[in-house]
Design a protein around this motif. Structure first.
Motif, PDB file in Angstrom:
ATOM      1  N   GLN A   1     -50.887   5.792  -8.138  1.00 48.49           N
ATOM      2  CA  GLN A   1     -50.856   5.924  -6.684  1.00 48.49           C
ATOM      3  C   GLN A   1     -51.591   4.839  -5.926  1.00 48.49           C
ATOM      4  O   GLN A   1     -51.666   4.859  -4.713  1.00 48.49           O
ATOM      5  CB  GLN A   1     -51.344   7.313  -6.226  1.00 48.49           C
ATOM      6  CG  GLN A   1     -52.851   7.548  -6.253  1.00 48.49           C
ATOM      7  CD  GLN A   1     -53.186   9.020  -6.199  1.00 48.49           C
ATOM      8  OE1 GLN A   1     -53.426   9.525  -5.139  1.00 48.49           O
ATOM      9  NE2 GLN A   1     -53.145   9.701  -7.334  1.00 48.49           N
TER      10      GLN A   1
ATOM     11  N   THR B   1     -50.707   1.596  -6.464  1.00 48.29           N
ATOM     12  CA  THR B   1     -49.773   0.489  -6.339  1.00 48.29           C
ATOM     13  C   THR B   1     -48.486   0.942  -5.675  1.00 48.29           C
ATOM     14  O   THR B   1     -47.977   2.015  -5.942  1.00 48.29           O
ATOM     15  CB  THR B   1     -49.407  -0.076  -7.726  1.00 48.29           C
ATOM     16  OG1 THR B   1     -49.127   1.029  -8.584  1.00 48.29           O
ATOM     17  CG2 THR B   1     -50.553  -0.881  -8.288  1.00 48.29           C
ATOM     18  N   THR B   2     -48.004   0.091  -4.797  1.00 46.01           N
ATOM     19  CA  THR B   2     -46.712   0.338  -4.178  1.00 46.01           C
ATOM     20  C   THR B   2     -45.730  -0.649  -4.770  1.00 46.01           C
ATOM     21  O   THR B   2     -46.022  -1.832  -4.899  1.00 46.01           O
ATOM     22  CB  THR B   2     -46.797   0.128  -2.662  1.00 46.01           C
ATOM     23  OG1 THR B   2     -47.785   1.003  -2.167  1.00 46.01           O
ATOM     24  CG2 THR B   2     -45.483   0.427  -2.003  1.00 46.01           C
ATOM     25  N   ARG B   3     -44.595  -0.135  -5.182  1.00 42.65           N
ATOM     26  CA  ARG B   3     -43.599  -1.010  -5.797  1.00 42.65           C
ATOM     27  C   ARG B   3     -42.297  -0.945  -5.029  1.00 42.65           C
ATOM     28  O   ARG B   3     -42.088  -0.066  -4.212  1.00 42.65           O
ATOM     29  CB  ARG B   3     -43.366  -0.591  -7.249  1.00 42.65           C
ATOM     30  CG  ARG B   3     -44.526  -0.937  -8.156  1.00 42.65           C
ATOM     31  CD  ARG B   3     -44.414  -0.279  -9.516  1.00 42.65           C
ATOM     32  NE  ARG B   3     -43.084  -0.419 -10.103  1.00 42.65           N
ATOM     33  CZ  ARG B   3     -42.717   0.194 -11.220  1.00 42.65           C
ATOM     34  NH1 ARG B   3     -43.563   0.959 -11.863  1.00 42.65           N
ATOM     35  NH2 ARG B   3     -41.495   0.049 -11.692  1.00 42.65           N
ATOM     36  N   LYS B   4     -41.430  -1.888  -5.325  1.00 43.76           N
ATOM     37  CA  LYS B   4     -40.079  -1.874  -4.745  1.00 43.76           C
ATOM     38  C   LYS B   4     -39.124  -1.400  -5.821  1.00 43.76           C
ATOM     39  O   LYS B   4     -39.271  -1.772  -6.981  1.00 43.76           O
ATOM     40  CB  LYS B   4     -39.677  -3.286  -4.314  1.00 43.76           C
ATOM     41  CG  LYS B   4     -40.396  -3.762  -3.069  1.00 43.76           C
ATOM     42  CD  LYS B   4     -39.444  -3.802  -1.895  1.00 43.76           C
ATOM     43  CE  LYS B   4     -40.139  -4.393  -0.674  1.00 43.76           C
ATOM     44  NZ  LYS B   4     -39.472  -4.045   0.565  1.00 43.76           N
TER      45      LYS B   4
ATOM     46  N   GLU C   1     -39.611   1.029  -0.806  1.00 44.82           N
ATOM     47  CA  GLU C   1     -40.930   1.064  -1.394  1.00 44.82           C
ATOM     48  C   GLU C   1     -41.244   2.458  -1.905  1.00 44.82           C
ATOM     49  O   GLU C   1     -40.796   3.446  -1.345  1.00 44.82           O
ATOM     50  CB  GLU C   1     -41.968   0.674  -0.351  1.00 44.82           C
ATOM     51  CG  GLU C   1     -41.864  -0.775   0.048  1.00 44.82           C
ATOM     52  CD  GLU C   1     -43.184  -1.288   0.587  1.00 44.82           C
ATOM     53  OE1 GLU C   1     -43.980  -0.471   1.059  1.00 44.82           O
ATOM     54  OE2 GLU C   1     -43.396  -2.505   0.512  1.00 44.82           O
TER      55      GLU C   1
ATOM     56  N   THR D   1     -44.469   4.756  -4.211  1.00 46.12           N
ATOM     57  CA  THR D   1     -45.774   4.744  -4.854  1.00 46.12           C
ATOM     58  C   THR D   1     -45.583   5.034  -6.328  1.00 46.12           C
ATOM     59  O   THR D   1     -44.904   5.978  -6.692  1.00 46.12           O
ATOM     60  CB  THR D   1     -46.672   5.831  -4.240  1.00 46.12           C
ATOM     61  OG1 THR D   1     -46.756   5.592  -2.844  1.00 46.12           O
ATOM     62  CG2 THR D   1     -48.053   5.791  -4.851  1.00 46.12           C
ATOM     63  N   ASP D   2     -46.166   4.202  -7.166  1.00 46.63           N
ATOM     64  CA  ASP D   2     -46.097   4.460  -8.594  1.00 46.63           C
ATOM     65  C   ASP D   2     -47.292   5.326  -8.982  1.00 46.63           C
ATOM     66  O   ASP D   2     -48.431   4.903  -8.917  1.00 46.63           O
ATOM     67  CB  ASP D   2     -46.124   3.138  -9.363  1.00 46.63           C
ATOM     68  CG  ASP D   2     -45.829   3.362 -10.838  1.00 46.63           C
ATOM     69  OD1 ASP D   2     -45.860   4.526 -11.282  1.00 46.63           O
ATOM     70  OD2 ASP D   2     -45.548   2.382 -11.532  1.00 46.63           O
TER      71      ASP D   2
ATOM     72  N   GLU E   1     -39.729   6.437  -9.130  1.00 44.81           N
ATOM     73  CA  GLU E   1     -39.362   6.792  -7.750  1.00 44.81           C
ATOM     74  C   GLU E   1     -39.124   8.286  -7.623  1.00 44.81           C
ATOM     75  O   GLU E   1     -39.391   8.879  -6.584  1.00 44.81           O
ATOM     76  CB  GLU E   1     -38.067   6.086  -7.301  1.00 44.81           C
ATOM     77  CG  GLU E   1     -37.997   4.612  -7.536  1.00 44.81           C
ATOM     78  CD  GLU E   1     -37.300   4.287  -8.842  1.00 44.81           C
ATOM     79  OE1 GLU E   1     -37.917   4.565  -9.914  1.00 44.81           O
ATOM     80  OE2 GLU E   1     -36.183   3.773  -8.827  1.00 44.81           O
TER      81      GLU E   1
ATOM     82  N   ASP F   1     -42.344  10.052  -7.285  1.00 43.17           N
ATOM     83  CA  ASP F   1     -42.896   9.784  -5.953  1.00 43.17           C
ATOM     84  C   ASP F   1     -42.243  10.686  -4.908  1.00 43.17           C
ATOM     85  O   ASP F   1     -42.904  11.279  -4.064  1.00 43.17           O
ATOM     86  CB  ASP F   1     -42.676   8.308  -5.593  1.00 43.17           C
ATOM     87  CG  ASP F   1     -43.318   7.951  -4.257  1.00 43.17           C
ATOM     88  OD1 ASP F   1     -44.425   8.464  -3.990  1.00 43.17           O
ATOM     89  OD2 ASP F   1     -42.725   7.183  -3.495  1.00 43.17           O
TER      90      ASP F   1
END
Length: 506
Positions: free
Chosen positions: A78, A80-83, A95, A97-98, A186, A189
């Motif tokens: 939580q 790191t934010t990823r695409k 985007e 949250t992992d 995802e 999330d």
RNA sequence: GCGCUCGUAGCUCAGCUGGUAGAGCACGGCACUUUUAAUGCUGGGGUCUUGGGUUCGAUUCCCAACGAGCGCACCA
């Protein structure tokens, strides 16, 4: 059916047992989250490295002769934010949250001990293990737990998905949701955002003096909405029962009972088609406020959804698919008749013109009530243009048997629907509390509609309740799944419901 | 409910107008205490969703069933 992979895993299970170790693990106390460990100083000299203890799933493995490297995963992420790396061109990468964290583990033959090393030979991708050791960095600079003790927590007897390609087959994902959650971050999330949205709605309503109640799921008469119910049977009473299609009628009985602000968030069941917007069971919020009306419901809806957005973050300018949606308040309010005039080009009250337009749109018109035709035209020509958020208010009265009529214009009902991205997200009324009129609207079926498809199902018990005096009230229904879809930029309801309905295998 | 598309190894995917199947990962064996999509050598693994049909021969073509995805309809 056993394949080579599975039989090898069974062999390993036996080998673990032969070592005197329980392959299914035991209580494992005092471990730290991987995220916490990763924040410890990693550059200390070897003799000063902090001792750590972690638990998680083995998601990757690299084996040398006398050293094994594992990647251990838990859900402590939580930060790191990823695409999304979506291969789907229709939708922009979004985007997320992992929530998972990974850390590398080094298992060295010398460091792990004899039994530990024997156990290490029996590890597979997907196994759950506990690791105790020292935290530091490898020569290549990778944060790593240098293991001194390996504890078996659970064996995985089934092979896990390809570590590089992961899972993509939609059916496989739905039938193995646990793997989907593990390997498609995802999804986790979204599931956790859904929890946050619902929690926020509860605390928002509680803050407004509403109280949450639970009403029956099994109904003798499935009323409160226009939908086909699931039918079931009670053995001891030997009576047919229906799974509820709405929460409405019981909550209004509570208004009669003096509970002035009530809500319920619960599952409803509709025996209808399945699509990206429809699952046979879904979650509804319904609330009723004594002495309010549909305008109070607009304010409440807006405040509640904005609170949910604040809770999950991302601001009021949001994207859904390739479209931008601006949630900044205040949201537009548009009369149904004006929307109709604007997009269909005629007045909804002009019966001849409506019939004519319906014919030109190739709608079947035979035997249909004027208001039904109006609404069919609305659905065809107007709905998809309502990007919103927009409150469309004052509906044709015949469509609304549970709604109070407008005093100045009795052909219209004090009802609104909230449209966002062409989707009906919320539906609200000034509640009809006149039991004499209620009895009339329940018994007036719209021409050409079987009763089971009608919102007007006679419910004498409900009318009797109303006859004891129901306060004038505003009422609101919100489809929680669709709200979560919109706020998490999810194109299918199956990805905001953890276990959507599937036909059973075989 | 209707239409289109798909179903090949545990997973992700190739497989040319029809000649009974391949790759990567995963799994087994050998080597390696600094790898990180580890590497090198090597081995095993398939009722090509199911059932019919056409054909000397079907994973391939046709029909049906089952499952799924997408679109449309239904959801006043």
């Amino acid at each position: 059916m056993e394949n080579a992979v599975e039989s090898s895993r069974l062999d390993k299970l036996r080998n673990i047992e032969k070592l005197g170790v329980d392959p299914w693990g035991q209580r494992f106390d005092g471990h730290m989250s991987i995220q916490t460990i990763l924040q410890l100083p990693a550059d200390l000299p070897e003799d000063q490295r902090p001792g750590v203890k972690a638990a998680g799933r083995i998601v990757s493995r690299r084996i040398g002769g006398k050293v094994h490297w594992l990647d251990l995963r838990d859900w402590s992420g939580q930060l790191t934010t990823r695409k999304t790396t979506s291969d789907d061109d229709k939708h922009e990468a979004s985007e997320f949250t992992d929530w998972s964290s990974r850390i590398q583990i080094m298992l060295g033959q010398k460091q792990i001990g004899e039994i530990g090393w024997a156990l290490a030979q029996e590890l597979d991708l997907g196994d759950l293990v506990g690791i105790e050791g020292k935290f530091g960095k490898t020569k290549r600079g990778e944060p790593t737990i240098f293991a001194e003790k390996l504890t078996f927590l659970s064996k995985s007897l089934e092979p896990h998905p390809d570590k590089w390609s992961g899972l993509s087959d939609m059916e496989y994902r739905l039938r193995h949701r646990y793997l989907d959650l593990t390997y498609n971050p995802e999804l986790l999330d979204r599931a956790l955002k859904r929890v946050k949205i619902i929690r926020t709605i509860r605390s928002y309503l509680d803050g407004q003096g509403f109280c949450e109640v639970e009403t029956p799921t099994l109904h003798a008469i499935a009323g409160g909405a226009a939908a086909r119910p699931f039918k079931t049977h009670h053995n001891a009473l030997d009576i047919p029962l229906f799974l509820r299609i709405a929460l409405e009628l019981h909550l209004k009985r509570l208004l009669v009972g003096g509970m002035e602000r009530v809500y319920e968030i619960g599952r409803v069941f509709r025996n209808e088609g399945i699509s990206q917007k429809h699952n046979p069971e879904f979650t509804m919020l319904e609330l009723y406020q004594a002495y309010g009306n549909y305008e109070s419901m607009m304010d409440l809806t807006e405040g509640m959804v904005l609170a949910a957005i604040d809770a999950i973050g991302g601001g009021y300018q949001r994207s859904y698919g390739t479209q931008a949606i601006d949630f900044s308040p205040p949201w537009a309010r548009l009369a149904y008749g004006d929307a109709f005039q604007q997009h269909v080009g005629i007045s909804m009250h002009d019966e001849a013109a409506v019939k004519d337009a319906a014919q030109k749109t190739h709608l079947a018109i035979a035997g249909k009530h004027h208001d039904v035709l109006v609404h069919e035209l609305f659905e065809h020509k107007v709905e998809h243009k309502l990007t919103g958020p927009v409150f469309v208010h004052d509906y044709p009265a015949a469509l609304c048997p549970l709604t109070k009529r407008k005093a100045a214009m009795p052909t219209l009902a004090e009802r609104f629907e909230l449209y966002i991205h062409g989707m009906e997200l919320a539906n609200a009324y000034t509640e009809l509390n006149d039991p004499i009129m209620q009895e009339q609207t329940f018994s007036q079926q719209l021409a050409g509609l079987p009763e089971e498809d009608s919102m007007a199902k006679m419910d004498h018990d409900f009318i009797r309740a109303q006859r004891h005096g129901m306060p004038p009230a505003g009422g609101l229904g919100v489809g929680i799944d669709r709200l979560v879809m919109l706020l998490t930029n999810t194109q299918t309801i199956r990805d905001v419901i953890l276990f959507p309905l599937l036909r059973p295998e075989k």
